[in-house]
Scaffold this active site. Structure first.
Site, PDB file in Angstrom:
ATOM      1  N   CYS A 115       0.811  -1.222   0.000  1.00  0.00           N
ATOM      2  CA  CYS A 115       0.000   0.000   0.000  1.00  0.00           C
ATOM      3  C   CYS A 115       0.845   1.273   0.000  1.00  0.00           C
ATOM      4  O   CYS A 115       0.329   2.354  -0.270  1.00  0.00           O
ATOM      5  CB  CYS A 115      -0.963  -0.011   1.181  1.00  0.00           C
ATOM      6  SG  CYS A 115      -2.096  -1.408   1.122  1.00  0.00           S
ATOM      7  N   HIS A 252      -3.162   7.101   2.258  1.00  0.00           N
ATOM      8  CA  HIS A 252      -3.604   5.809   1.753  1.00  0.00           C
ATOM      9  C   HIS A 252      -4.980   5.518   2.329  1.00  0.00           C
ATOM     10  O   HIS A 252      -5.246   5.790   3.507  1.00  0.00           O
ATOM     11  CB  HIS A 252      -2.602   4.722   2.171  1.00  0.00           C
ATOM     12  CG  HIS A 252      -3.103   3.340   1.928  1.00  0.00           C
ATOM     13  ND1 HIS A 252      -3.572   2.946   0.692  1.00  0.00           N
ATOM     14  CD2 HIS A 252      -3.226   2.266   2.747  1.00  0.00           C
ATOM     15  CE1 HIS A 252      -3.961   1.689   0.769  1.00  0.00           C
ATOM     16  NE2 HIS A 252      -3.764   1.254   2.004  1.00  0.00           N
ATOM     17  N   ASN A 282     -10.228  -0.126  -0.388  1.00  0.00           N
ATOM     18  CA  ASN A 282      -8.762  -0.095  -0.398  1.00  0.00           C
ATOM     19  C   ASN A 282      -8.253  -0.727  -1.697  1.00  0.00           C
ATOM     20  O   ASN A 282      -8.308  -1.944  -1.862  1.00  0.00           O
ATOM     21  CB  ASN A 282      -8.238  -0.860   0.825  1.00  0.00           C
ATOM     22  CG  ASN A 282      -6.720  -0.849   0.916  1.00  0.00           C
ATOM     23  OD1 ASN A 282      -6.032  -0.409  -0.005  1.00  0.00           O
ATOM     24  ND2 ASN A 282      -6.206  -1.342   2.024  1.00  0.00           N
TER      25      ASN A 282
END
Ligand code: ACO
Length: 325
Positions: A115, A252, A282
């Site tokens: 990520c 993020h 996500n």
């Protein structure tokens, strides 16, 4: 003194057309829309279909970024794709993107920092541009997390989606009017001792299933708030700035509660945070460039504004960057 500065010339994003709402997941998993919204802020996610793959998402995002930059693919020298869901173990997904968009003179490779991958890829491209080894770069965050999710595991299946975002960067020299814009600094961190908090378990991998995401959610949550916040403190300190000097924070997008936790613990106003997790979920390496694409498209992020990028992911890895837009 650095010779060149990497300036953002265009941004693009792409989400596949198939949308899975929380209410759809209620039909296949022991979960509810209320649980998912309360614990994560997520309402829906987009996923690939049929033969669509990560390089398709990346290529579509790249084409939009190039069009916005008014730069032809044939003028790109470097393509870096951040991904943990490559089309194949090799060649690099970046090489597939190169062919699909016709960036024939570019050299192309992938970066895997989960990520945090987009900021890692941005940092790598910045090193080439700053030193004059490349003039124009495409930096792409692209993931098809749906390929590595166990759709029977409610603890992970509700959290992820697929997508891609891209930036076009151009090196300008110190005589250029844009020299004080662009990437001001990037900061990358890793701790491989904590790999087992979040990894792809390949024990039951086979030809069509490369493995499944395995996650210790509560631990990851705590580390995400702490490490992302510390990465923000680092980028501010290195640039002699405070939160007041920053126009936008682009975190993020793993969980709305993580973003709110960072806001509370590190005193960053939520009004300065760009949030897409409610609609995209996500998308791993794609969350930050997708959020940039959205906030530039709706005119929130304006030329010359200061934007902090911040992330944490498997590895563990974490990172931050300051970009003057
Ligand atoms: N639906 C309903 N119940 C669920 C679900 C679900 N989808 N998933 C878990 N539960 C249950 C659990 O089984 C548990 O039940 P129990 O109390 O009977 O044992 C209960 O809900 C609470 O589970 P917790 O894991 O303690 O819930 P928590 O509040 O910590 O939320 C979550 C879980 C959303 C995963 C959270 O920990 C989180 O977001 N962690 C970060 C994960 C993350 O971001 N991962 C992405 C990769 S890393 C990154 O991008 C930074």
């Amino acid at each position: 003194m650095q010779l060149f500065r990497s300036v953002v010339r265009g941004v693009g994003g792409y989400l596949p057309s198939k949308c899975i709402k929380n209410s759809d997941l209620e039909k296949s998993l022991s979960t509810t829309d209320a649980w998912i919204v309360e614990r994560t802020g997520m309402k829906q996610r987009y996923v690939i279909e049929g033969s669509q793959n990560t390089s398709d998402l990346a290529s579509e995002a790249a084409k939009i970024a190039l069009a916005n930059a008014k730069i032809d693919a044939s003028d790109i020298d470097l393509i870096v794709v951040a991904t943990v869901t490559p089309d194949h173990p090799f060649p690099a997904t970046a090489a597939r993107v190169q062919a699909k968009i016709g960036a024939h003179k570019a050299f192309a490779f992938d970066v895997n920092a989960v990520c945090s991958g987009f900021i890692y890829a941005l940092s790598v491209a910045d090193q080439y541009l700053k030193t004059g080894m490349a003039k124009r770069a495409l930096v792409i965050g692209a993931d098809a997390m749906s390929k590595i999710i166990d759709w029977n595991d409610r603890a992970t299946a509700v959290l992820f989606g697929d997508g891609a975002g891209a930036l076009v960067l151009e090196a300008v020299d110190s005589s250029h009017e844009d020299y004080n814009r662009g990437i001001q600094s990037t900061h990358l961190f890793s701790n491989g001792c904590q790999y087992d908090l979040l990894y792809v378990d390949t024990a039951n991998a086979n030809a069509t299933q490369p493995g499944h995401v395995s996650m210790q959610g509560r631990e990851i949550f705590k580390y995400a708030v702490k490490l992302i916040g510390e990465a923000v403190e680092t980028v501010l300190k290195e640039n002699n700035m405070t939160i007041d000097d920053i126009d936008w924070f682009v975190p993020h997008q793993a969980n709305l509660r993580i973003i709110e936790g960072i806001s509370v613990h590190f005193k960053i106003p939520m009004e300065k945070m760009v949030v897409t997790v409610d609609r995209h979920s996500n998308t791993s390496a794609a969350t930050i460039p997708l959020a940039l694409w959205e906030a530039v498209s709706d005119n929130r992020i304006q030329k010359n504004q200061r934007v902090v990028l911040e992330a944490m992911g498997g590895g563990l890895t974490w990172a931050s960057a300051l970009v003057k837009w």
